[in-house]
Scaffold this active site. Sequence first.
Site, PDB file in Angstrom:
ATOM      1  N   SER A 181       0.799  -1.227   0.000  1.00 30.47           N
ATOM      2  CA  SER A 181       0.000   0.000   0.000  1.00 30.47           C
ATOM      3  C   SER A 181       0.827   1.271   0.000  1.00 30.47           C
ATOM      4  O   SER A 181       0.354   2.303  -0.424  1.00 30.47           O
ATOM      5  CB  SER A 181      -0.957  -0.010   1.193  1.00 30.47           C
ATOM      6  OG  SER A 181      -0.235  -0.196   2.395  1.00 30.47           O
ATOM      7  N   HIS A 209      -5.517  -3.677  -1.984  1.00 26.68           N
ATOM      8  CA  HIS A 209      -5.260  -2.671  -3.035  1.00 26.68           C
ATOM      9  C   HIS A 209      -5.270  -3.286  -4.434  1.00 26.68           C
ATOM     10  O   HIS A 209      -4.896  -2.626  -5.394  1.00 26.68           O
ATOM     11  CB  HIS A 209      -3.934  -1.957  -2.776  1.00 26.68           C
ATOM     12  CG  HIS A 209      -4.011  -0.958  -1.677  1.00 26.68           C
ATOM     13  ND1 HIS A 209      -4.476   0.330  -1.878  1.00 26.68           N
ATOM     14  CD2 HIS A 209      -3.727  -1.047  -0.359  1.00 26.68           C
ATOM     15  CE1 HIS A 209      -4.437   0.985  -0.733  1.00 26.68           C
ATOM     16  NE2 HIS A 209      -4.000   0.176   0.214  1.00 26.68           N
ATOM     17  N   LYS A 240     -12.055   0.158  -0.107  1.00 25.09           N
ATOM     18  CA  LYS A 240     -11.197   0.905  -1.028  1.00 25.09           C
ATOM     19  C   LYS A 240     -11.894   1.020  -2.385  1.00 25.09           C
ATOM     20  O   LYS A 240     -12.865   1.735  -2.490  1.00 25.09           O
ATOM     21  CB  LYS A 240      -9.818   0.258  -1.069  1.00 25.09           C
ATOM     22  CG  LYS A 240      -9.128   0.492   0.281  1.00 25.09           C
ATOM     23  CD  LYS A 240      -7.739  -0.030   0.400  1.00 25.09           C
ATOM     24  CE  LYS A 240      -7.160   0.434   1.722  1.00 25.09           C
ATOM     25  NZ  LYS A 240      -6.792  -0.648   2.618  1.00 25.09           N
TER      26      LYS A 240
END
Length: 394
Positions: A181, A209, A240
């Site tokens: 990340s 991610h 996310k």
Amino acid sequence: MGKMDWVNEELNGLKEAGRYVPIRVLESSQGAWVKIEGREVLNMCSNNYLGLANHPEVRKAAIEAIQEFGVGAGAVRSIAGTNSIHVELEEKIAKFKHMGAALVYQGGLLANAGTIPVLVGKEDIVISEELNHASIIDGVRLSSAKRAVYKHMDMDDLRNQLKVHRNEGKKALVITDGVFSMDGDIAPLPEMAELADEYSAMSYVDDAHGEGVLGDNGRGIVDHFKLSGKVDIEMGTFSKALGAMGGFVAGSEELIDLLKQRARPFLFSSALNPGDAAAVLKSIEILEKDDSFIKKLWDNSKFLKESLANLGFNMGHSKTPITPVIVGDAKKTVELSKMLYQEEKIFASPIVYPTVPMGTARIRLMPSAVHSREDLEFAISAFEKAGRKLGIIS
Ligand SMILES: *Cc1c(COP(=O)(O)O)cnc(C)c1O
């Protein structure tokens, strides 16, 4: 000395070291531009990669679910909190990820902290990537398993750690972030999964991610490497790219069945809210139909990275839309962030030790599919001005 005086001492220590990060309060929804302290500023640090946090269809799905099911799930999943919408979401995730089954948690952190202690205990060993996310580290600590760490991205070292430590545990687990990340590099998952197999260790990837970013229609890192069936456990987040809140673990049907009996966040913390579950269901539906958001995200990040590199910024070695601008010194990074915010209307938080190693303080830019080319040009020229003023670029 009062018994609570240490709190101020600790805060002052953080401030002196330039490691005290002010927390900005957003007064609007997550978009390319957000309102903070009454001003519109360009948002360059949200994980809302695809703009789904504020997508009209996703909002509508959440509102409809709230109208049908209410705002709260009412209980822990094992008592009365499992709603049909949770089950529907789990089926959707398992299919989307090409895994046998999935379990939904209230967050990604809880997915790691809840799952790892079911997989391993004090007689077992975890072989963990050096730069793994804090939630993996917490999960490993909670498990009481022995732990060995292998060097970042280094498969020779993983082999070595397996050789030396595999026999210290009855069961073994090799665990890694998929996309790192803070640097945006991608774990060499095919080699990792193969090594894990060779040493009879379980393989586990945190795809926080990667979802919505890598693989066909954003299926994530396992799909990106065409490794379906080769990684034992895949974990992810809904907070996310998928735009809402929550987390999940996917694996075999038996493993998911066991997690439902054992995972503590499943048994002792109330279920994900129906609105979030419905939002995530809709986000995945949108991705399945339309990958134009993902293409736009990658185009935007390529443009941003190349432009900043051309100006002379140290852009690290990201392979994904995560765009670190590495300054090095923590105080200077905090100063850059402040200047960008106050003088240039750019919202980009500084990231300092211990989130990143000492001496690698940075501003991590997160371009998204909802940024326009003009937005990015605005950010680039702001970095140029502030970077020159502070002597970061010449
Ligand atoms: C953000 C993140 C998490 C935590 O996810 P939440 O849903 O926000 O709790 C876990 N692992 C990694 C690698 C992350 O980046």
